[in-house]
Structures are given as C-alpha cells and as structure tokens.
Design a protein around this motif. Structure first.
Motif, short mmCIF file in Angstrom:
data_model
loop_
_atom_site.label_atom_id
_atom_site.label_comp_id
_atom_site.label_asym_id
_atom_site.label_seq_id
_atom_site.Cartn_x
_atom_site.Cartn_y
_atom_site.Cartn_z
N UNK A 46 0.81 -1.23 0.00
CA UNK A 46 0.00 0.00 0.00
C UNK A 46 0.84 1.27 0.00
N UNK A 47 1.95 1.26 0.73
CA UNK A 47 2.82 2.44 0.75
C UNK A 47 3.45 2.63 -0.63
N UNK A 48 3.94 1.54 -1.20
CA UNK A 48 4.58 1.62 -2.51
C UNK A 48 3.59 2.06 -3.58
N UNK A 49 2.35 1.59 -3.49
CA UNK A 49 1.33 2.03 -4.45
C UNK A 49 1.16 3.54 -4.41
N UNK A 50 1.14 4.10 -3.20
CA UNK A 50 1.00 5.56 -3.09
C UNK A 50 2.25 6.27 -3.59
N UNK A 51 3.43 5.69 -3.35
CA UNK A 51 4.66 6.29 -3.87
C UNK A 51 4.59 6.37 -5.39
N UNK A 52 4.17 5.27 -6.03
CA UNK A 52 4.04 5.28 -7.49
C UNK A 52 3.00 6.29 -7.95
N UNK A 53 1.85 6.33 -7.26
CA UNK A 53 0.79 7.25 -7.66
C UNK A 53 1.23 8.70 -7.51
N UNK A 54 1.87 9.02 -6.40
CA UNK A 54 2.34 10.39 -6.19
C UNK A 54 3.41 10.75 -7.23
N UNK A 55 4.33 9.81 -7.49
CA UNK A 55 5.39 10.06 -8.46
C UNK A 55 4.81 10.30 -9.86
N UNK A 56 3.81 9.51 -10.22
CA UNK A 56 3.18 9.69 -11.53
C UNK A 56 2.50 11.05 -11.62
N UNK A 57 1.82 11.45 -10.55
CA UNK A 57 1.16 12.75 -10.54
C UNK A 57 2.18 13.88 -10.66
N UNK A 58 3.37 13.66 -10.14
CA UNK A 58 4.41 14.68 -10.18
C UNK A 58 5.28 14.60 -11.43
N UNK A 59 5.05 13.59 -12.26
CA UNK A 59 5.80 13.48 -13.51
C UNK A 59 7.17 12.88 -13.36
N UNK A 60 7.39 12.08 -12.30
CA UNK A 60 8.70 11.48 -12.05
C UNK A 60 8.71 10.04 -12.54
N UNK A 61 9.80 9.65 -13.16
CA UNK A 61 9.94 8.30 -13.67
C UNK A 61 10.83 7.49 -12.74
N UNK A 62 10.26 6.48 -12.12
CA UNK A 62 11.01 5.59 -11.24
C UNK A 62 11.59 4.46 -12.07
N UNK A 63 12.89 4.25 -11.94
CA UNK A 63 13.55 3.20 -12.71
C UNK A 63 13.38 1.84 -12.06
N UNK A 64 13.01 1.83 -10.78
CA UNK A 64 12.77 0.56 -10.10
C UNK A 64 12.72 0.73 -8.61
N UNK A 65 12.01 -0.17 -7.92
CA UNK A 65 11.98 -0.23 -6.46
C UNK A 65 12.38 -1.64 -6.05
#
Length: 454
Positions: free
Chosen positions: A186-205
């Motif tokens: 659940x925490x990681x899901x929110x991290x991804x959602x927040x990052x997407x809303x902010x336009x950040x590309x995560x290369x991996x977790x």
C-alpha cells in the motif's frame, strides 16, 4: 506572470494533474542546508501576480534542530531578505494535499540579483557551470535508500521496523525479495501514484538488505533536475508513509543492527559538443578522464565527507561488512569498494560514488561528488591501482566522526573554491553549531557503562 497563460506553459505532468480542476494554492519552496523545504504557501490568484517573494537569508543559517549558526557575516544577524524567483520548469503537483496544489522550487538571489552562494541549489548550479565552462556535461543517476519504520513519537524509544501487510514486523533481511516488497504494497502504491502525478519516472523499487529498507532508482540525467527530484521524492515518500501509519526515514543509520541508507551517485561526463561519453574513447576503451575522475574522488572525498555525511549519525553507517564502504578503494563491479565501476557498455561507462548517505542534502551531496571528480580531471591525477577482492579487509581511510570531517572540510581550499568559499564558511559554522549541540547530550551508552564503572 501577469495572466493565466502561465498555466498553459507548465510541465506536462502539472497540466495533466490540473486538467478540469481549479488550482487553489502554490507552495513556493527552497531547500535549506539540511534539505528541508522552506517557503510560503500562497493562493493561486496571488501567485499569478507575483514574480518573486521574500524570505530572510537566515533560513540558511538554521541547524537541523532549529537552532542558529552565527554565520551571518560582518553585517551581523539582521535577517536580510532574499529575492526568491520561481523556476517554473520545477512546477509539480502536491498530490497528498486536500486541495489542488502545486509546488514550485525557487532560486535565491540577493538584492543585486546575484545568486545567494550558500543556497544549496545555487551551489550545485555553480559546480555544473564549471563543467560546462570546460565543454563537459555532467550526468548523474541517484539511488535512494530509506526505511519504512513504525511510528515513533518518543525520541528515547528505539526505532523499529514497520508492521508489514502480513501483520508481522518487517524483521527479515530479504534483499531483492519481491515478497518483501509486497509487505509494503500500500505504501509503494502511493509512492508510485504520487510520483506519476508529479511526472517522475522511477527506474525501479527493490527491497534492500535491512528490515523495512527499500531502494528507489532514478533514471540518469541533468544533475540539477535529478537533485530537484530527490528533494521532491523525500517529501513524497514521507507523505505516502504517513497515509499508512508509518514513518519513512532517510537517516543514514536508523536501526543499530541493520545496514545504513546511502544515496549512491552514478557519474558520467559527456562532451558538450558531440554528446559522447568522455570516459570512453572511439574504440570503447577507458580514457584518461575516466581515471582522473576516480582519482579526484579518492583525493578529495575525505574533505567533502562533511557534506556527504552531514550528521553525527552519518558516521555510524560506515561499518565493516555492513553494506557500506569504509575506504576509497575503486574496483570494477565490486560493491565492497567506496568507488565502483558498474558493468556497462562503453557509451554508458560511469563511476559510482557509494560513500554519500541518504541523509545528505541532494543538491549538496551531488555538488560535492561532482566537485571531487572535477578537481581530479582538472588536476589530471591518477588513482590508486584497482582494488581486487574484498575491500572490507583493507584499512579505513575516511573520517570516522563529524569533528574530524569538519576539520578536513575547513582545510580543503581547492574543494571550497569549487563549491564556493562563502558556502564553505556558512556550512562549517552551521555544522559546528549542530555538532556542539550534540556533544551536550548524554547517551544511554554513557549512562549504562560509565555511571557506576568510570
């Protein structure tokens, strides 16, 4: 910004976030020395009418505890107003807020329009410009390690891992385990959602070696842009954790028997005209610049450690055989060395600095690392021979505590010339104020072992 047309020029992610919605508020922010976002929240209707806002320069004299270093200079502590101008390329959502809010990073100038030399973003810009003056384009890729821990509102209580989805504390050291990552779903899901809303590309977790320790990798790019993203990410991750009754911490060593958290920084340097990686020649072989960069890290990083490891806790991370380097040996694909050359193609050849802690200010940590490499290339020095084997078997060659690190930083004339001498003056004063405050604290170890035995 006289009209609302500025909304049409926002970064794509910010426009998408606001599509069909009315912008309520804009957070005008700047990073202080620890990396805390300072600034003002203003109604959007006011933001559109202002070209700048003011904050006192004293925000850069403040310690992590909220105290002050006597760093104001000859004029005294008069809290002179700075002029803070928005960099609209940094406009991004604040998706955890209750209304529709944007964050915008601002640059700090004095009343004559000169960059404030001890503003962390300006320090990094200064170093990047030194590279560009040489015809070089620095490229970085940060890795962010952090812990998700149980809520801790009592400083006297030890920090514990968070409770996972299974209902068990995240106590197992399961590096790279997907099941372990799922514990924090659940925490990681929110991290991804927040990052997407902010336009950040995560290369991996990935799950790291500690209990509740995660790592997020970012794609390589411009150092200033990547430092902005790490600055934003620290806040984003903390907000995601709070939604799930836990804390995210970027302390270098939050739990005594667990590994510390690093901000590994991958470096490459491009020829500004051709775009080619100057660490590789036309035949794909390693160039003199590649070796000079490594030598710069070896020769100057001990003096820069006070910036990359900015707190007394930072030095608890450098423990032999505990996933953190203890020296500045370099090796190819060797994670025991402080300086690692990862496996890559010649075009992607890079040097990884594994010394910097995740507790450092991202602007300053990246600036200091780049400064060391820059000095190596300018000085055309050679590194020590490549280390083969387990570098933990060697001797440590980095400062062991904050006091020793600050002594090296204060004496490092070449490093401070690159970072800016006024920055060096202010940084040292503020950090010494923090260190002096820490030395007034009596630890549980002292009470346990010295009370009746000394």
């Amino acid at each position: 910004m006289a009209d609302k047309s500025w909304l049409e020029n926002l970064p794509e992610a910010a426009q998408a976030y606001l599509e069909g919605r009315r912008l309520d508020e804009v957070e005008c922010i700047v990073s202080d020395l620890p990396g805390i976002a300072r600034g003002k929240a203003v109604p959007a209707s006011k933001f559109v009418r202002q070209d700048y806002f003011h904050l006192p320069d004293s925000i850069f004299f403040q310690t992590i505890t909220g105290d002050w270093g006597e760093a104001a200079g000859a004029d005294g502590f008069i809290e002179r107003d700075m002029i803070l101008r928005p960099d609209m390329d940094t406009a991004t959502a604040a998706p955890w807020t209750g209304d529709w809010t944007l964050q915008v990073i601002h640059d700090a100038f004095d009343r004559d329009g000169n960059p404030v030399p001890f503003s962390p973003r300006n320090v990094l810009k200064r170093v990047v410009q030194l590279y560009r003056d040489k015809g070089w384009e620095p490229v970085v890729a940060p890795e962010m390690e952090f812990y998700l821990v149980a809520r801790n509102i009592d400083p006297a209580k030890e920090i514990e891992p968070m409770m996972g989805r299974s209902g068990r504390p995240a106590a197992a050291r399961q590096a790279y385990s997907m099941t372990a990552v799922d514990e924090f779903g659940p925490v990681i899901d929110d991290i991804y959602d927040f990052a997407e809303a902010q336009g950040f590309e995560i290369d991996g977790i990935t799950q790291e070696g500690g209990a509740g320790q995660l790592e997020i990798n970012l794609r390589h790019g411009d150092p200033i842009k990547l430092a902005d993203e790490v600055f934003y990410f620290k806040r984003l991750i903390r907000e995601a954790a709070l939604r799930h009754d836990c804390f995210a911490t970027f302390m270098a060593k939050p739990i005594a028997q667990e590994p510390g958290s690093a901000m590994h920084i991958h470096h490459s340097v491009l020829d500004a005209k051709t775009g080619d990686n100057i660490f590789s020649d036309a035949d794909g072989a390693e160039t003199p610049e590649f070796y000079h960069f490594i030598a710069g890290l070896q020769n100057h990083m001990p003096d820069a450690l006070a910036v990359m490891a900015p707190y007394v806790n930072s030095y608890r991370r450098y423990v032999k055989d505990h996933a953190a380097p203890i020296n500045l040996e370099w090796g190819r694909d060797n994670r025991t060395t402080g300086i690692r050359v990862p496996l890559s193609s010649p075009a992607a050849r890079r040097v990884e600095n594994r010394i910097a802690g995740m507790d450092c200010n991202p602007y300053l940590g990246i600036a200091a690392s780049l400064a060391c490499g820059y000095l190596g290339m300018v000085e055309a020095t050679q590194p020590k021979p490549e280390f083969k084997g387990d570098a933990y078997e060697g001797e440590g060659d980095i400062p062991r505590d904050m006091g020793q690190a600050l002594e090296g930083f204060d004496a490092a004339d070449k490093l401070q010339e690159v970072l800016g001498q006024d920055f060096g003056r202010v940084y040292s004063i503020v950090k010494r104020a923090e260190y002096d405050e820490f030395l007034q604290v009596i630890s549980p170890w002292e009470r346990e072992h010295l009370l009746l035995n000394a």
